[in-house]
Design a protein around this motif. Structure first.
Motif, PDB file in Angstrom:
ATOM      1  N   TRP A 121       0.834  -1.202   0.000  1.00  0.00           N
ATOM      2  CA  TRP A 121       0.000   0.000   0.000  1.00  0.00           C
ATOM      3  C   TRP A 121       0.869   1.253   0.000  1.00  0.00           C
ATOM      4  N   ARG A 122       1.976   1.215   0.750  1.00  0.00           N
ATOM      5  CA  ARG A 122       2.896   2.360   0.718  1.00  0.00           C
ATOM      6  C   ARG A 122       3.539   2.482  -0.657  1.00  0.00           C
ATOM      7  N   ALA A 123       3.866   1.341  -1.266  1.00  0.00           N
ATOM      8  CA  ALA A 123       4.508   1.368  -2.582  1.00  0.00           C
ATOM      9  C   ALA A 123       3.586   1.969  -3.638  1.00  0.00           C
ATOM     10  N   SER A 124       2.305   1.692  -3.555  1.00  0.00           N
ATOM     11  CA  SER A 124       1.352   2.239  -4.532  1.00  0.00           C
ATOM     12  C   SER A 124       0.954   3.672  -4.220  1.00  0.00           C
ATOM     13  N   GLY A 125       1.299   4.146  -3.018  1.00  0.00           N
ATOM     14  CA  GLY A 125       0.949   5.501  -2.612  1.00  0.00           C
ATOM     15  C   GLY A 125      -0.395   5.618  -1.937  1.00  0.00           C
ATOM     16  N   ARG A 126      -1.102   4.507  -1.806  1.00  0.00           N
ATOM     17  CA  ARG A 126      -2.466   4.592  -1.277  1.00  0.00           C
ATOM     18  C   ARG A 126      -2.528   4.530   0.244  1.00  0.00           C
TER      19      ARG A 126
END
Length: 469
Positions: A121-126
């Motif tokens: 989720w952090r990697a996708s920015g969400r």
């Protein structure tokens, strides 16, 4: 009447009754369920009296009120409900219809964890983009997790882990039906806006943008078929991509006054959009220039063309015909399972009586025998049982979808009113004419709004057209 009840195989109080008919080992036929034994705590209003109106200060709507009164849901905490056995039956039927449509597209069903690690989720920015609507928690090792409101990250990570994925295996169409979680700031209107809910979500992976857009159109068409099969008045509208992202998005909306989305529609059907997608005040159709009409809607489905938004983050690649790694083109598609149940009741029902889409009604049939102590009691009950026996032989799938209202201390009229409020598509009554030769039964076709007087054979002929998923 006592003999009729004795021959019924009673279900365990509070236990869920499966959709498919079960067979009594003694009688070799489907069980006839007794209304008095079903775990469906009713608080139906009598006459003009009001029913359950929610906690003080809580807004209610038609579907919420009817589902509470009809023993379909029970509030557990703000935005969270217990789904009682009739609702679970309806939900399982709806999921079966969804399975038919998704598998006709080549969909493969899986199940992803509700508990998701924070890293993807952090990697996708969400992780930051979703804000307070994301339920977050720490485990004992101080690692961050969330309860998934949607599963783009999880499914893309899964596909990315398949290092030998080939273009020959595409398109890949994966879907699930699971509980989702969203920390609604103001949960309201029962299952229409809750914090915990069921959703059908599909994620697709294609070898090219052209193929992915073809998949997008196919899934949208499947959503239209599904809602049409349910007999729901829906519109497909252009929508914003929101926190999920992508370049193209559509919502499937049921027009309703209680809806929280504002929609604009061309009277000729050329254009439909959620107003949040419009630039400024657009008042005319871009195709025919006719004035747009505005309405409110309940969103029951949402589709997104994602492109490589998530596959590029997780490196979800496949081997091209030239044996080179290439990013998969993605789409995601959601249908609100519990929201469709509530929304269908909202738009099809009257203020005091539930009307289900016939295909997913918890029970298709309610049988009402004569009142205890009446002149017709013994003969009428015996004739009604003959109808049931005939039904069990000719249409066994319907026999397992039948309820006997055994509250014979009540008049037929009172039980018929309750059956009308609970929304059984068909009600079969053994009244005075059941003692004629040949016996004639009063049959209420609730959704068609008609009353028929039929022989045993006529009842079977009428019911032979009824579908059960």
């Amino acid at each position: 009447m006592e003999a009729l009840v004795r021959r019924c195989c009673l279900p365990v109080l509070g236990a869920h009754q499966p959709i498919r008919p079960r067979h009594s080992s003694a009688l070799g036929r489907p069980r006839w369920l007794l209304l008095s034994q079903l775990f469906q705590p009713l608080s139906l209003p009598v006459g003009s009296e009001g029913g359950w109106e929610g906690r003080p200060g809580e807004p209610t709507c038609r579907s919420q009120r009817l589902m509470l009164q009809g023993g379909l849901i029970h509030p557990a905490s703000p935005g969270c409900y217990c789904y009682l056995p009739p609702t679970v039956r309806a939900m399982e039927k709806l999921v079966r219809v969804m399975d038919e449509e998704m598998q006709a597209l080549g969909g493969q069903k899986l199940n992803l964890p509700s508990l998701s690690s924070a890293e993807p989720w952090r990697a996708s920015g969400r992780w930051d983009q979703m804000g307070p609507e994301l339920f977050r928690l720490l485990d004992r090792h101080n690692h961050s997790y969330c309860l998934g409101p949607t599963h783009e990250e999880a499914v893309t990570e899964l596909v990315a882990s398949q290092s030998n994925l080939s273009y020959k295996q595409l398109p890949l169409r994966l879907y699930q039906v699971t509980r989702k979680f969203r920390d609604e700031p103001k949960p309201r209107f029962g299952l229409l806006r809750s914090r915990e809910f069921y959703m059908k979500d599909m994620y697709t992976f294609d070898a090219s943008e052209e193929a992915a857009r073809h998949t997008y159109d196919q899934v949208c068409d499947a959503y239209c078929r599904l809602l049409s099969r349910l007999g729901l008045p829906f519109v497909k509208v252009q929508a914003a991509t929101g926190s999920i992202g992508g370049t193209t998005s559509h919502e499937f909306q049921l027009p309703a006054d209680i809806g929280e989305d504002r929609l604009v529609l061309c009277p000729e059907g050329h254009f439909a959009a959620n107003v949040e997608t419009l630039n400024g005040e657009q008042t005319s159709c871009p195709t025919c220039r006719k004035r747009l009409t505005e309405t409110k809607g309940i969103e029951v489905g949402h589709t997104f063309f994602l492109g490589t938004k998530y596959s590029s983050v997780s490196n979800a690649v496949f081997s091209s015909p030239e044996n080179k790694p290439q990013l998969a083109q993605m789409g995601c598609y959601g249908l609100g399972v519990t929201r469709i149940l509530a929304a269908s009741i909202e738009v099809l029902s009257s203020e005091d009586s539930i009307r289900w889409p016939s295909l997913i009604a918890p029970y298709q049939l309610c049988f009402i025998p004569p009142k205890r102590g009446s002149k017709e009691e013994e003969e009428g009950a015996a004739r009604l049982e003959q109808v049931y026996d005939h039904l069990a032989n000719a249409l066994p799938h319907l026999a397992g979808d039948s309820v006997l209202d055994d509250r014979t201390q009540l008049t037929i009229g009172k039980r018929l009113k309750d059956a009308n409020k609970l929304g059984y598509p068909y009600v079969v009554i053994a009244g005075k004419r059941a003692c004629e030769d040949p016996p004639v039964f009063e049959v209420w076709n609730q959704n068609a709004g008609e009353v028929l007087f039929l022989t045993k054979e006529g009842v079977i002929e009428l019911l032979s057209k009824v579908q059960v998923p």
